[in-house]
Design a protein around this motif. Structure first.
Motif, PDB file in Angstrom:
ATOM      1  N   LEU A  85     113.244  71.236  87.533  1.00 15.26           N
ATOM      2  CA  LEU A  85     113.341  71.440  88.982  1.00 15.26           C
ATOM      3  C   LEU A  85     113.512  72.925  89.272  1.00 15.26           C
ATOM      4  O   LEU A  85     114.436  73.566  88.768  1.00 15.26           O
ATOM      5  CB  LEU A  85     114.529  70.653  89.538  1.00 15.26           C
ATOM      6  N   SER A  86     112.611  73.484  90.072  1.00 11.78           N
ATOM      7  CA  SER A  86     112.626  74.915  90.384  1.00 11.78           C
ATOM      8  C   SER A  86     112.469  75.111  91.885  1.00 11.78           C
ATOM      9  O   SER A  86     111.716  74.373  92.535  1.00 11.78           O
ATOM     10  CB  SER A  86     111.485  75.628  89.649  1.00 11.78           C
ATOM     11  N   PRO A  87     113.146  76.108  92.450  1.00 13.05           N
ATOM     12  CA  PRO A  87     112.980  76.366  93.891  1.00 13.05           C
ATOM     13  C   PRO A  87     111.575  76.840  94.239  1.00 13.05           C
ATOM     14  O   PRO A  87     111.203  76.872  95.417  1.00 13.05           O
ATOM     15  CB  PRO A  87     114.024  77.451  94.179  1.00 13.05           C
ATOM     16  N   ASP A  88     110.789  77.187  93.203  1.00 11.19           N
ATOM     17  CA  ASP A  88     109.415  77.629  93.442  1.00 11.19           C
ATOM     18  C   ASP A  88     108.426  76.473  93.326  1.00 11.19           C
ATOM     19  O   ASP A  88     107.229  76.676  93.467  1.00 11.19           O
ATOM     20  CB  ASP A  88     109.053  78.739  92.446  1.00 11.19           C
ATOM     21  N   ARG A 123     106.377  82.889  92.178  1.00 15.82           N
ATOM     22  CA  ARG A 123     104.969  83.202  92.454  1.00 15.82           C
ATOM     23  C   ARG A 123     104.425  82.372  93.617  1.00 15.82           C
ATOM     24  O   ARG A 123     103.675  82.872  94.457  1.00 15.82           O
ATOM     25  CB  ARG A 123     104.130  82.989  91.194  1.00 15.82           C
ATOM     26  N   ASN A 124     104.768  81.100  93.653  1.00 16.49           N
ATOM     27  CA  ASN A 124     104.298  80.258  94.763  1.00 16.49           C
ATOM     28  C   ASN A 124     104.894  80.719  96.084  1.00 16.49           C
ATOM     29  O   ASN A 124     104.210  80.756  97.113  1.00 16.49           O
ATOM     30  CB  ASN A 124     104.663  78.799  94.509  1.00 16.49           C
ATOM     31  N   ALA A 125     106.188  81.073  96.047  1.00 15.88           N
ATOM     32  CA  ALA A 125     106.850  81.548  97.261  1.00 15.88           C
ATOM     33  C   ALA A 125     106.205  82.836  97.750  1.00 15.88           C
ATOM     34  O   ALA A 125     105.915  82.986  98.952  1.00 15.88           O
ATOM     35  CB  ALA A 125     108.339  81.766  96.999  1.00 15.88           C
ATOM     36  N   PHE A 126     105.935  83.758  96.833  1.00 15.15           N
ATOM     37  CA  PHE A 126     105.353  85.034  97.260  1.00 15.15           C
ATOM     38  C   PHE A 126     103.926  84.857  97.767  1.00 15.15           C
ATOM     39  O   PHE A 126     103.525  85.490  98.756  1.00 15.15           O
ATOM     40  CB  PHE A 126     105.369  86.049  96.116  1.00 15.15           C
TER      41      PHE A 126
END
Length: 386
Positions: free
Chosen positions: A86-89, A180-183
């Motif tokens: 589980l990752s915040p990204d 990376r997804n967030a950015f």
């Protein structure tokens, strides 16, 4: 994510590297849904947070000095055991975080701007998408501590870039690189990225505690700190939502955090003054403090050796010790009495009046703590982003 992938998660379990909110959130939902959750926390995690996760029936693993160390361990376990990482990204996690933005616009449709604290960037990206979808005119800003400017550096470079993690009050935001997804979601869409001085984070903690009766951590109040620092003058008079993201304050540190905040607000003063070494010396100082309506918080005398006449006493504060120690190296050996003291005042104006009074009566007075006014920290805007 727990709902969308419930079948897989129920079978394999979940492993979560975190330094705060994500660990508690995953442990809570895992307990509610009967899913086995393993949280991986860095060594510096407050014991109370680890205990809270254990109370929610999560397996707690303490590993590494930083979040990156914990993440690497979690990835290794994920590869070996098949537990869902589980990752915040993760896009599904970000979709869940986006409900924060939906609630803001739904409950406050007249909102002109939203300021979001930035750790790995998942919450900021999610809120940005939600706000832009529901109200395209709503501005969305990110805020992070200036000591770990990972999102600002990423915006300037055009891609995520690692930065050194320096200890600061906003511990919950201390990641060395953004997701990376967030950015990718944020790039080209974010209205502004703000870097907040740590002193204003301390001030914001005290403000929220005293005025809202909320115990929030440094990471949680980063958005409010940006406003208090004057980084967003264009939002003056507009409806601005400051997202407060966490209250993970270790009880054993709470007193120190409060003292840090009071000091940042210039409400704890520490100073050194010479005075006659007789029964009237400390009495006169105490009377001055009382007359100025300040509160003497600490006063401890001790034998010291300094350069002065034998009839002189130094009243020093805890913070002035280092300053004096530097002086001791070149001083002559003459015995005097030194007293360590801390004084509390009501606000900055009261502090300035008190300092003026002390300096008038004791021309050689030395204030050991430099407050925000003395530091001359004018409001400064953030560098432009790519």
């Amino acid at each position: 994510m727990f709902v969308m992938r419930q079948e897989d998660i129920s079978t394999c379990g979940v492993i979560v590297p975190s330094i705060g909110n994500l660990a508690i959130g995953a442990a809570y939902h895992g307990d509610c849904l009967g899913i086995q959750v393993t949280v991986v926390l860095p060594d510096r995690t407050p014991p109370a947070l680890a205990q809270r996760c254990s109370e929610l029936n999560a397996d707690v693993v303490i590993c590494g000095e930083t979040l990156e160390d914990s993440t690497n361990y979690a990835k290794k376990v994920h590869m070996e055991t098949g537990q869902i990482l589980l990752s915040p990204d993760d896009p599904l996690v970000m979709a869940g975080l986006g409900t924060v933005g939906m609630e803001i616009i739904t409950q406050l449709p007249e909102a002109d701007a939203v300021i979001v604290p930035v750790g790995s960037g998942g919450l900021l990206a999610s809120v940005l998408v939600a706000c832009n979808k529901l109200k395209c005119s709503c501005l969305v800003y990110g805020a992070e501590c200036s000591k770990v400017p990972k999102m600002m550096k990423a915006c300037q470079a055009g891609h995520p870039i690692g930065v050194p993690v320096v200890a600061n009050l906003a511990e919950g935001l201390n990641t060395c690189i953004v997701g990376r997804n967030a950015f990718a979601t944020i790039k080209g869409r974010l209205d502004r990225m703000l870097e907040v001085d740590e002193m204003y984070i301390a001030r914001a903690i005290i403000t929220v505690l005293e005025r809202e009766r909320l115990v929030a951590d440094g990471a949680g109040v980063c958005s409010l700190a940006a406003v208090m620092q004057g980084l967003v003058p264009e939002l003056r008079g507009k409806r601005t939502v400051c997202v407060v993201t966490g209250g993970n304050v270790d009880s054993s540190r709470l007193a120190r955090i409060i003292h840090r905040g009071l000091s940042a607000c210039s409400r704890l003063l520490r100073f050194a003054v010479p005075m006659a070494d007789n029964r009237c010396g400390l009495e006169n100082l105490a009377k001055i403090i009382a007359d100025e309506h300040a509160v003497l918080k600490s006063l401890v005398t001790e034998q010291m050796w300094v350069q002065s006449d034998v009839g002189t006493t130094w009243v020093d504060t805890v913070g002035a010790l280092l300053d004096l120690l530097f002086r001791f190296a070149e001083l002559k050996t003459v015995a005097i009495i030194k007293a360590n003291a801390v004084v509390e005042t009501a606000n900055e104006e009261h502090s300035e009046n008190f300092k003026d009074r002390i300096r008038h009566l004791y021309p050689s007075a030395r204030f050991a703590v430099v407050d925000l006014n003395d530091k001359k920290c004018p409001p400064r805007g953030p560098p432009s982003q790519s």
